[in-house]
Design an enzyme around this catalytic site. Structure first.
Site, PDB file in Angstrom:
ATOM      1  N   SER A 138       6.216  -1.663   1.466  1.00  0.00           N
ATOM      2  CA  SER A 138       5.158  -0.669   1.648  1.00  0.00           C
ATOM      3  C   SER A 138       4.842  -0.492   3.138  1.00  0.00           C
ATOM      4  O   SER A 138       5.737  -0.250   3.933  1.00  0.00           O
ATOM      5  CB  SER A 138       3.932  -1.076   0.825  1.00  0.00           C
TER       6      SER A 138
ATOM      7  N   ASP B  22       6.035   2.341  -4.930  1.00  0.00           N
ATOM      8  CA  ASP B  22       5.743   1.247  -3.995  1.00  0.00           C
ATOM      9  C   ASP B  22       6.448  -0.057  -4.386  1.00  0.00           C
ATOM     10  O   ASP B  22       6.419  -0.475  -5.541  1.00  0.00           O
ATOM     11  CB  ASP B  22       4.226   1.026  -3.958  1.00  0.00           C
TER      12      ASP B  22
END
Length: 559
Positions: free
Chosen positions: A176, A317
């Site tokens: 991320s 993510d």
């Protein structure tokens, strides 16, 4: 696992059947005597560490740090499990925890067996700077960057500190925002990354309006969360086009894929939807024109943000599967891990780091704010915390909650503790209480006597919300506690965006009768008005009583 010891910790050796593991003194009794004597010097360049396997103490090692070399003066073993391989792990971890270049062992008279074993382990016999055996510490460092959205600014501050410390690394893994920051680190453009975070805002990440950006009240924060939630529900995730454009602008593919540049292996994690399978991508395997898309994919925190489409496949993510991707670097041969964890939401895989790998984790004891709402003032504050925490992790600063100047730290801490104990015993009304607070009592309450004043100093400063984003000398932090306590400033910091949990914690601190701050203030005023009941309160809860007395002590000391 290493734990730094002070003189009061040496009593623990009485529980073990100890022996001098290498013939430094040629006598077990002399070795223990030297260990105690050197420890009592409280020198900044002198170190005593206990080395543990879980909760089991295996050995104690001491020595001085000189010219970036750890010069060992004693190794005392406490377990039959401690052998030459364990000794090398111990010395390696001590050196790497302080970024040292060599380990020195003195010449051991005529003990040929020891000499031959040291040579087999990689030590070299040299006469300079002094005769003995030298081991050159080899580094093959990997940086692990966890996910955490807006909290990622903390990692940039940590990067600045690593750069100042001269830390080199050959591989990076990130998830991320950790992957985005990892890309900046591969490029080497620290200043650009800092400038980006200094000018960050939510509308530069998501196509979303949060209303009055300057009014950082709790109500405005709640409204921002509502707007984000509504946008995500209506559009199957908020539009992250601004983030994609920012990635394209910030990422220089020519620098990332430069064949003439010393390569840094770079890995990042995303999650393949809809099966939610972990997908690890390597910079070497990603087409140059797809890199920005993959970096967007690892950061697409669905359902708050839209899933990212690449070649007809959808990705979200990487934190859904592996938010602290240290296993990737272990699998690729890293010998040291520096993990920068911003405590973002996500799954942390249960990875067991081998004992011969030195793992150092950098994280904040302070809150780093909300994850999906970005604020430049908060980012600047987080960067400073990241910098100071990293410097403290590598022992360039001291302290637990605050960054404290290292010069004469131990001696100044002991001096302040002695003065406080003398203050307790000199006050007629609390003389009996002063007799209770002894070094033995401190040890029973799991506080090192030498650092008892530092414990009170930092805990009191924390309760009073003294600013942790600067470096303090011990006397400076003492003065700041008195200043903040006298101001009685109950206003929340309105210069940066707080998370909802931080708003709630501050509200509790200011208003709830049993919050730490209100209890501390109550005890402080009791000392002025009804000092006779302080002893009874001490028996119920000693911390707030001693903290209140400590503030009185600091005030008298300042006059």
């Amino acid at each position: 696992m290493l734990k730094e010891w002070l003189p009061s910790d040496l009593y623990k050796l009485s529980r073990y059947q100890t022996k001098e593991w290498l013939p430094f003194q040629n006598s077990h009794k002399k070795a223990l005597k030297a260990l105690y004597k050197n420890s009592l010097s409280l020198r900044d360049d002198y170190l005593v560490v206990g080395w543990y396997k879980g909760n089991q103490l295996l050995a104690v090692c001491d020595g001085e740090i000189k010219d970036n070399i750890f010069c060992v003066t004693n190794i005392v073993s406490t377990s039959y499990l401690f052998g030459f391989s364990e000794c090398m792990m111990l010395l390696d971890e001590i050196a790497k925890s302080r970024l040292l270049s060599e380990v020195y062992l003195p010449d051991f008279s005529d003990v040929s067996l020891v000499k031959n074993k040291l040579l087999d382990l990689g030590f070299v016999r040299k006469n300079h700077p002094k005769p003995g055996y030298y081991y050159h510490v080899n580094y093959h460092t990997g940086i692990v960057l966890g996910g955490g959205g807006a909290r990622g600014s903390y990692q940039i501050g940590a990067w600045r500190a690593l750069k100042e410390l001269g830390v080199t690394y050959s591989m990076i893994s990130g998830t991320s925002v950790g992957a985005l920051n990892g890309a900046f680190m591969v490029q080497g453009n620290l200043h650009d990354a800092e400038d980006m975070w200094r000018d960050i805002a939510t509308n530069k990440i998501l196509n979303l309006s949060l209303g009055d950006k300057e009014n950082k009240t709790r109500e405005n924060l709640i409204q921002g969360v509502k707007n984000l939630t509504l946008s995500a529900l209506k559009e199957n995730g908020a539009d992250s086009t601004p983030l994609y454009h920012m990635i394209e602008m910030m990422i220089d593919e020519d620098r990332m894929f430069d064949p003439d540049k010393k390569p840094i292996d770079f890995y990042f994690v995303t999650t393949h939807a809809p099966k939610m399978e972990e997908t690890v991508k390597s910079l070497k395997d990603v087409p140059k024109d797809e890199l920005s898309k993959w970096l967007l994919a690892t950061s697409s925190f669905y359902p708050a943000m839209r899933a990212c489409e690449i070649n007809g496949q959808y990705y979200v993510d990487g934190g859904y599967r592996n938010n602290i991707p240290k296993d990737i670097l272990l699998n690729h041969g890293a010998k040291e891990l520096i993990v920068i964890d911003v405590k973002g939401p996500g799954v942390i895989k249960p990875v067991k780091t081998p004992r011969d790998i030195c793992e150092i984790t950098i994280s904040s004891k302070w809150g780093l704010g909300t994850v999906l709402l970005f604020d430049k003032e908060r980012a600047i504050w987080n960067m400073q915390l990241g910098y100071l925490d990293t410097m403290r992790t590598f022992h360039r600063y001291e302290g637990n909650w605050y960054a404290l100047e290292p010069n004469n730290y131990k001696k100044e801490a002991v001096k302040l503790t002695k003065h406080f104990l003398m203050y307790l015993k000199s006050q007629e009304a609390i003389k009996q209480l002063g007799k209770k607070v002894t070094p033995r009592w401190m040890v029973q309450h799991h506080v090192q006597p030498e650092l008892f004043s530092i414990y009170l100093l930092e805990e009191t400063a924390r309760i009073l919300s003294v600013d942790p984003s600067r470096v303090y000398a011990i006397d400076e932090l003492s003065d700041e506690i008195v200043t903040v306590f006298n101001e009685k400033n109950d206003d929340v910091n309105d210069q940066m965006l707080l998370s909802l949990s931080e708003w709630l914690a501050d509200y509790v601190k200011q208003t709830v009768p049993l919050s730490e701050k209100t209890v501390l203030t109550y005890n402080y005023h009791l000392i002025e008005t009804k000092v006779e009941i302080i002893g009874r309160l001490f028996d119920i809860s000693w911390k707030p009583v001693l903290q209140a007395l400590f503030i009185h002590f600091l005030k008298e000391r300042k006059i």
